[in-house]
Design an enzyme around this catalytic site. Structure first.
Site, PDB file in Angstrom:
ATOM      1  N   LYS A 158       0.833  -1.216   0.000  1.00 14.60           N
ATOM      2  CA  LYS A 158       0.000   0.000   0.000  1.00 14.60           C
ATOM      3  C   LYS A 158       0.865   1.263   0.000  1.00 14.60           C
ATOM      4  CE  LYS A 158      -4.164  -1.809   0.177  1.00 14.60           C
ATOM      5  NZ  LYS A 158      -4.240  -2.837  -0.824  1.00 14.60           N
ATOM      6  N   LYS A 206      -2.759 -11.571  -8.488  1.00 14.27           N
ATOM      7  CA  LYS A 206      -4.043 -12.191  -8.158  1.00 14.27           C
ATOM      8  C   LYS A 206      -5.209 -11.364  -8.713  1.00 14.27           C
ATOM      9  CE  LYS A 206      -4.377  -9.669  -3.847  1.00 14.27           C
ATOM     10  NZ  LYS A 206      -4.788  -9.582  -2.475  1.00 14.27           N
ATOM     11  N   LYS A 249     -10.051  -6.498  -6.572  1.00 10.34           N
ATOM     12  CA  LYS A 249     -11.212  -5.630  -6.783  1.00 10.34           C
ATOM     13  C   LYS A 249     -10.836  -4.363  -7.529  1.00 10.34           C
ATOM     14  CE  LYS A 249     -13.234  -6.832  -2.347  1.00 10.34           C
ATOM     15  NZ  LYS A 249     -12.243  -6.570  -1.289  1.00 10.34           N
TER      16      LYS A 249
HETATM   17  P1  TYM Z   1     -10.545  -8.680   0.793  1.00  5.25           P
HETATM   18  O1  TYM Z   1     -11.725  -7.790   0.851  1.00  5.25           O
HETATM   19  O2  TYM Z   1      -9.365  -8.224   0.002  1.00  5.25           O
HETATM   20  O3  TYM Z   1     -10.966 -10.093   0.235  1.00  5.25           O
HETATM   21  C1  TYM Z   1     -12.056 -10.829   0.778  1.00  5.25           C
HETATM   22  C2  TYM Z   1     -11.707 -12.305   0.786  1.00  5.25           C
HETATM   23  O4  TYM Z   1     -11.412 -12.755  -0.531  1.00  5.25           O
HETATM   24  C3  TYM Z   1     -10.135 -13.402  -0.547  1.00  5.25           C
HETATM   25  N1  TYM Z   1      -9.467 -13.120  -1.838  1.00  5.25           N
HETATM   26  C4  TYM Z   1      -8.932 -14.061  -2.636  1.00  5.25           C
HETATM   27  N2  TYM Z   1      -8.845 -15.397  -2.517  1.00  5.25           N
HETATM   28  C5  TYM Z   1      -8.267 -16.072  -3.530  1.00  5.25           C
HETATM   29  N3  TYM Z   1      -7.791 -15.472  -4.660  1.00  5.25           N
HETATM   30  C6  TYM Z   1      -7.859 -14.130  -4.822  1.00  5.25           C
HETATM   31  N4  TYM Z   1      -7.416 -13.564  -5.946  1.00  5.25           N
HETATM   32  C7  TYM Z   1      -8.443 -13.351  -3.769  1.00  5.25           C
HETATM   33  N5  TYM Z   1      -8.681 -12.027  -3.601  1.00  5.25           N
HETATM   34  C8  TYM Z   1      -9.294 -11.904  -2.404  1.00  5.25           C
HETATM   35  C9  TYM Z   1      -9.356 -12.786   0.610  1.00  5.25           C
HETATM   36  O5  TYM Z   1      -8.337 -13.646   1.060  1.00  5.25           O
HETATM   37  C10 TYM Z   1     -10.463 -12.615   1.644  1.00  5.25           C
HETATM   38  O6  TYM Z   1     -10.677 -13.822   2.343  1.00  5.25           O
HETATM   39  N6  TYM Z   1      -8.278  -7.917   5.209  1.00  5.25           N
HETATM   40  C11 TYM Z   1      -9.388  -8.596   4.546  1.00  5.25           C
HETATM   41  C12 TYM Z   1     -10.740  -8.197   5.139  1.00  5.25           C
HETATM   42  C13 TYM Z   1     -10.857  -8.446   6.589  1.00  5.25           C
HETATM   43  C14 TYM Z   1     -10.912  -9.706   7.246  1.00  5.25           C
HETATM   44  C15 TYM Z   1     -11.012  -9.400   8.612  1.00  5.25           C
HETATM   45  C16 TYM Z   1     -10.870 -11.020   6.780  1.00  5.25           C
HETATM   46  C17 TYM Z   1     -10.922  -7.457   7.540  1.00  5.25           C
HETATM   47  N7  TYM Z   1     -11.017  -8.054   8.761  1.00  5.25           N
HETATM   48  C18 TYM Z   1     -11.091 -10.426   9.588  1.00  5.25           C
HETATM   49  C19 TYM Z   1     -10.929 -12.033   7.749  1.00  5.25           C
HETATM   50  C20 TYM Z   1     -11.027 -11.736   9.095  1.00  5.25           C
HETATM   51  C21 TYM Z   1      -9.383  -8.222   3.086  1.00  5.25           C
HETATM   52  O7  TYM Z   1      -8.857  -7.205   2.691  1.00  5.25           O
HETATM   53  O8  TYM Z   1     -10.098  -9.068   2.279  1.00  5.25           O
END
Ligand code: TYM
Length: 331
Positions: free
Chosen positions: A113, A195, A198
């Site tokens: 970031k 990967k 979003k």
């Molecule tokens: P985020 O919003 O980036 O993504 C949500 C979930 O999707 C998974 N993910 C992927 N899995 C496989 N391949 C990909 N290309 C891919 N892109 C995203 C992420 O691993 C995630 O499970 N920090 C977290 C949000 C969060 C969170 C938490 C998660 C905040 N607090 C507490 C678990 C527990 C995040 O940015 O996810």
């Protein structure tokens, strides 16, 4: 016997994609009957990278709608919005006293970031893993269904929990990243560069809101090559990713046919992509249509969100009472 607690979250920073689905949401749906589940929209986390909140409500609603469209039942799980549970912010404050600047600065996502937004390296970004630990520990969750990219954050959450317990007494259990099957999932972008995400690389990411033609167009453009020249070769990672997608949305006989073609060096990637495109359209279409219906139903969304907040706050305040007692903050 009480059910094991599961928690996971998704940031409302854009449209949800296949990585979110296969890395996370598919597991949520499979876990909802057997576990005591808390799933939430991480809108506080979104503020660390998306300070403009004009689109935020819409994005939060879309994440809720897409989760329900994928099969989450808001009557079985607590489906809520992070900012509706202020108890999380209090636990975050305590955990911040156990997180060290050095380790936070070394976190991979923080370093990424800093590179992406050098003009906005805010303290929220630095302490992102602490807030994430608070999200998990506030419900004393044991299993956290996430994709591979979240592994380091889970390790940090375990460290913070251990430090808390060491200092104040055994209150917070150690959470583990979870996936059915042993490996955490990473869905790569269709051009093989990094990967699916979003906010980056949008033409190489398949979104749950993409229309049929766009899905076909993106898949037909996916990176391939002229095919293997030796039988039973190892697949390059961008080809492996196409097979991963095929495994996820096509039936077994289709997968076996293309595996055999690959191993026998007779594979035609054009045919493979056409088949994958049709299977993907059939996979995404019902989710897209259902999510759009829910997103247009504001009373339903509001009901789901309020019901979720109530369940989440009950569990969060129970943990906070224990935490305050352990810290001798219960005057
Ligand atoms: P985020 O919003 O980036 O993504 C949500 C979930 O999707 C998974 N993910 C992927 N899995 C496989 N391949 C990909 N290309 C891919 N892109 C995203 C992420 O691993 C995630 O499970 N920090 C977290 C949000 C969060 C969170 C938490 C998660 C905040 N607090 C507490 C678990 C527990 C995040 O940015 O996810």
């Amino acid at each position: 016997m009480s059910k094991e607690v599961v928690l996971s979250g998704i940031r409302p920073t854009g449209f949800l994609h296949l990585g979110n689905y296969f890395g996370a949401m598919r597991n949520y749906v499979r876990m909802q009957d057997e576990y005591n589940c808390y799933f939430f929209v991480a809108n506080w986390h979104a503020l660390t990278t998306h300070p403009d909140t004009r689109e935020l409500q819409n994005s939060v609603h879309r994440v809720i709608a897409e989760n329900v469209a994928c099969g989450l039942d808001p009557d079985k799980v607590a489906l809520y919005v992070q900012s509706d549970v202020p108890e999380i912010a209090e636990l975050y404050l305590y955990l911040n006293t156990m997180a060290y600047k050095g380790e936070l600065e070394k976190t991979t996502t923080f370093k990424d970031k800093v590179r992406q937004q050098p003009e906005n390296v805010n303290a929220g970004l630095l302490t992102y893993p602490v807030l994430m630990a608070a999200d998990i520990l506030i419900h004393r969750a044991l299993k956290v269904p996430v994709g591979k990219d979240q592994e380091q954050h889970l390790e940090m959450a375990r460290n913070f929990a251990e430090r808390f317990n060491h200092r104040y007494g055994d209150i917070l259990p150690s959470p583990q990243a979870f996936n059915f099957g042993n490996e955490l999932v990473k869905i790569m972008s269709l051009d093989g560069n990094g990967k699916m995400s979003k906010s980056e690389n949008q033409m190489n990411t398949l979104f749950l809101a993409d229309n049929d033609d766009l899905i076909r167009k993106k898949i037909m453009k996916a990176k391939t090559d002229s095919g293997p020249t030796e039988a039973n070769s190892v697949k390059p990672d961008y080809i492996e990713n196409i097979f991963t997608l095929l495994k996820l949305v096509s039936n077994e006989s289709v997968l076996q046919k293309f595996e055999a073609d690959f191993n026998g060096c007779s594979i035609r990637y054009g045919d493979l992509k056409k088949q994958l495109a049709e299977d993907m359209v059939n996979f995404i279409r019902p989710i897209r249509e259902k999510a759009a219906d829910i997103q247009n139903n504001k009373p339903l969304l509001s009901k789901i969100i309020h019901q979720g907040a109530e369940k989440a706050r009950a569990s969060a305040s129970a943990t906070l009472t224990e935490v305050r007692k352990a810290m001798r903050l219960n005057y």
